[in-house]
Scaffold this active site. Structure first.
Site, PDB file in Angstrom:
ATOM      1  CG  ASP A 180      -0.215   0.120   2.550  1.00 52.28           C
ATOM      2  OD1 ASP A 180       0.859  -0.482   2.704  1.00 52.28           O
ATOM      3  OD2 ASP A 180      -0.735   0.821   3.457  1.00 52.28           O
TER       4      ASP A 180
ATOM      5  CG  ASP B 118       8.927   0.166   4.609  1.00 52.42           C
ATOM      6  OD1 ASP B 118       8.942   0.924   3.619  1.00 52.42           O
ATOM      7  OD2 ASP B 118       7.991   0.150   5.438  1.00 52.42           O
TER       8      ASP B 118
ATOM      9  CG  HIS C   1       4.978   9.346   3.654  1.00 56.08           C
ATOM     10  ND1 HIS C   1       4.499   9.234   4.937  1.00 56.08           N
ATOM     11  CD2 HIS C   1       5.304   8.093   3.273  1.00 56.08           C
ATOM     12  CE1 HIS C   1       4.562   7.967   5.316  1.00 56.08           C
ATOM     13  NE2 HIS C   1       5.055   7.253   4.319  1.00 56.08           N
TER      14      HIS C   1
ATOM     15  NE  ARG D 293       6.039   9.881  13.138  1.00 53.40           N
ATOM     16  CZ  ARG D 293       5.850   9.092  12.086  1.00 53.40           C
ATOM     17  NH1 ARG D 293       6.258   7.836  12.102  1.00 53.40           N
ATOM     18  NH2 ARG D 293       5.236   9.550  11.022  1.00 53.40           N
TER      19      ARG D 293
ATOM     20  CD  GLU E 100       4.178   0.978   7.079  1.00 50.56           C
ATOM     21  OE1 GLU E 100       4.848   1.325   8.065  1.00 50.56           O
ATOM     22  OE2 GLU E 100       3.859   1.787   6.186  1.00 50.56           O
TER      23      GLU E 100
ATOM     24  CG  ASP F  43       7.200   4.265   2.162  1.00 47.19           C
ATOM     25  OD1 ASP F  43       7.015   3.119   2.570  1.00 47.19           O
ATOM     26  OD2 ASP F  43       6.828   5.288   2.784  1.00 47.19           O
TER      27      ASP F  43
HETATM   28  N1  BES Z   1       8.730   3.107   5.402  1.00 48.87           N
HETATM   29  C1  BES Z   1       8.091   3.978   6.303  1.00 48.87           C
HETATM   30  C2  BES Z   1       8.778   4.079   7.638  1.00 48.87           C
HETATM   31  C3  BES Z   1      10.196   4.582   7.637  1.00 48.87           C
HETATM   32  C4  BES Z   1      10.634   5.508   6.721  1.00 48.87           C
HETATM   33  C5  BES Z   1      11.052   4.126   8.589  1.00 48.87           C
HETATM   34  C6  BES Z   1      11.947   5.939   6.752  1.00 48.87           C
HETATM   35  C7  BES Z   1      12.351   4.574   8.643  1.00 48.87           C
HETATM   36  C8  BES Z   1      12.802   5.483   7.712  1.00 48.87           C
HETATM   37  C9  BES Z   1       6.658   3.505   6.512  1.00 48.87           C
HETATM   38  O1  BES Z   1       6.017   3.156   5.311  1.00 48.87           O
HETATM   39  C10 BES Z   1       5.857   4.623   7.077  1.00 48.87           C
HETATM   40  O2  BES Z   1       5.781   5.653   6.466  1.00 48.87           O
HETATM   41  N2  BES Z   1       5.201   4.381   8.183  1.00 48.87           N
HETATM   42  C11 BES Z   1       4.257   5.283   8.720  1.00 48.87           C
HETATM   43  C12 BES Z   1       3.583   4.481   9.780  1.00 48.87           C
HETATM   44  C13 BES Z   1       2.332   5.008  10.328  1.00 48.87           C
HETATM   45  C14 BES Z   1       1.334   5.438   9.340  1.00 48.87           C
HETATM   46  C15 BES Z   1       1.784   4.032  11.325  1.00 48.87           C
HETATM   47  C16 BES Z   1       4.936   6.493   9.298  1.00 48.87           C
HETATM   48  O3  BES Z   1       6.062   6.396   9.817  1.00 48.87           O
HETATM   49  O4  BES Z   1       4.355   7.584   9.219  1.00 48.87           O
HETATM   50 MN    MN Z   2       7.157   1.978   4.155  1.00 49.76          MN
HETATM   51 MN    MN Z   3       5.411   5.099   4.363  1.00 53.53          MN
END
Ligand code: BES
Ligand code: MN
Ligand code: MN
Length: 465
Positions: free
Chosen positions: A97, A190, A438, A339, A163, A128
């Site tokens: 996703d 990831d 993002h 966070r 995710e 990502d």
């Molecule tokens: N891949 C990312 C997390 C990430 C990015 C970890 C860069 C370390 C370095 C993951 O897809 C992500 O964006 N997770 C969300 C999680 C949330 C929606 C629960 C986030 O971190 O905002």
């Molecule tokens: Mn990710």
């Molecule tokens: Mn992400």
């Protein structure tokens, strides 16, 4: 020629095809948070399942995550290959996703029309995580071809489609069926490399609580001239609440919030000071703001990896069209996330936050504080044979020693792997700091896609030795 060399040669020769396949996956707008894209999310799951079948994996299935209590869940994709008797089992994880692509007019090429420019592949999900997940599948394909249908280790693949919305589907699946993913090590791609050409393992992730604060004032929208001055304004109320959550120095003002924050070890902090980091370059090019913010006395690495934070993502409500409308909206919402770092827990932090927000409710306003999703912070062990295999694999590919960093982002399932299933987890990611995760113009540096595949091939072989 051994299996490693044959697999690497195959991956090299087939590299252009791998990229074309990835483009086909990237054309599917699998935005998990938007209900109107649920069909696309499923299409992406099916796309992955078909490929896992084609390359020769076994027991491919879509696992539904919607339940009576929870509608709208997106499927998990599972596959395995468990024929390497006596060898360890590797659990390969990725997510198919993606985040919403907006704002669309900021994209140089459309987000779901993957486009190559200057050695980069631009598309939502390029890095990502569709591109990185595809590296896993292509590493498995290369090893299967090179090994005449055999893998050097046992492999389970689990892919999730939630995710980016908190991962509740996989979390509840693991609560009930954790043993179905039994493995000796999990491999997650990831995360990011700390700098171009610098092989990186991520050894910690922040957790998070994603919340909404809904403020209600009048019983209906009101003419702001007739009632302004006497009627409460929910946006002003939210601004007042938010302003009391965090001070100018980036300190979160929720009572007790920092009580369980762990300070990284002296060794870890020292290692961070030795990373190639230029704060001025980071400010000017990566962040692109006139100044950085945050807690004085903490480095950028500490602020983003080892300290909790609070951000506001959007405030839906009222009038946001072009032009002017003089209205006092009856209600407004703020999307606020926090966070978390070890040893904070989402449940306790949310409790503290909710109680504090309610205690500062402005006059004339009713607030509702909702938890949308949450995930645990995590630090993983670096002292095991799997981490050593990852370091050795990346040394072969990059010709350099690996640096250990943490990530400021969150991957909720990693906490479940490590804490509940007790699976040591290797976070071997190949994104770059300027890959625009993002954001508009997300990309994957294609050299890293190919080096990632080779690193994963070598890692899997190394784990099997
Ligand atoms: N891949 C990312 C997390 C990430 C990015 C970890 C860069 C370390 C370095 C993951 O897809 C992500 O964006 N997770 C969300 C999680 C949330 C929606 C629960 C986030 O971190 O905002
Ligand atoms: Mn990710
Ligand atoms: Mn992400």
């Amino acid at each position: 020629m051994g299996q490693v060399e044959a697999a690497v040669e195959f991956a090299h020769a087939q590299g252009p095809r791998f990229v074309e396949e990835l483009k086909a996956l990237l054309r599917i707008p699998s935005v998990s948070t938007l209900p109107e894209h649920a069909g696309d999310v499923r299409k992406a799951a099916e796309f992955c399942a078909e490929e896992l079948k084609r390359i020769g994996m076994d027991n491919i299935r879509l696992i539904e995550t919607a339940t009576a209590e929870r509608t709208g869940g997106h499927p998990l994709v599972y596959a395995d290959h468990l024929h390497a008797e006596g060898k360890p089992t590797v659990l390969c994880y990725g997510h198919y996703d993606v985040q919403p692509a907006e704002p669309l007019d900021e994209w140089k090429s459309p987000p779901f029309e993957p486009t190559e420019r200057d050695g980069n592949l631009y598309a939502r999900g390029a890095v990502d995580d569709k591109g990185q997940m595809w590296m896993h599948i292509k590493a498995l394909e290369s090893l299967l071809v090179a090994g005449g249908g055999k893998l050097p280790v046992n492999v389970r693949v689990i892919l999730e489609g939630e995710e980016e919305v908190g991962g509740e589907g996989i979390a509840s699946y693991l609560r009930d069926h954790g043993e179905a993913l039994k493995a000796d090590v999990a491999l997650v791609s990831d995360t990011e490399m700390f700098a171009p050409e610098l092989p990186t393992l991520c050894v910690g992730l922040r957790g998070m609580i994603y919340t909404e604060i809904e403020a209600r004032g009048a019983r209906t929208d009101l003419h702001s001239g007739m009632y302004g001055g006497a009627a409460p304004n929910p946006f002003i109320a939210l601004a007042q609440v938010i302003a009391k959550l965090k001070d100018e120095d980036g300190k979160i003002l929720i009572p007790g919030f920092y009580d369980t924050v762990q300070v990284p070890t002296a060794d870890e902090l020292k290692a961070w000071t030795q990373l190639p980091f230029d704060e001025e370059h980071y400010r000017a090019t990566e962040v692109g703001s006139v100044a950085l913010t945050g807690e004085p006395g903490y480095s950028v690495m500490e602020r983003t990896w080892a300290r909790p934070t609070l951000d506001v993502h959007g405030m839906p409500g009222g009038f946001i069209g072009t032009g002017a409308k003089t209205v006092i909206p009856a209600k407004a919402t703020a999307k606020v996330s926090l966070r978390l770092v070890p040893d904070m827990t989402p449940a306790e932090s949310f409790g503290q936050y909710k109680a504090f927000v309610e205690s500062i409710t402005p006059k004339g306003i009713e607030l509702e504080v909702r938890l949308i999703h949450s995930g645990d912070p995590i630090v993983v062990s670096t002292d095991n044979a799997y981490v050593r295999a990852a370091v050795a694999a990346m040394r072969e590919v990059f010709g350099k020693e690996t640096v250990f960093v943490r990530g400021g982002g969150s991957i909720p399932v990693v906490g479940d792997f490590v804490r509940n299933l007790k699976i040591p987890t290797v976070l071997m990611g190949f994104g770059l700091p300027d890959d625009n995760l993002h954001a508009p113009n997300e990309k994957f540096h294609l050299a890293n896609f190919h080096r990632g595949i080779e690193s994963i091939v070598r890692f899997l072989v190394g784990v099997g030795v």
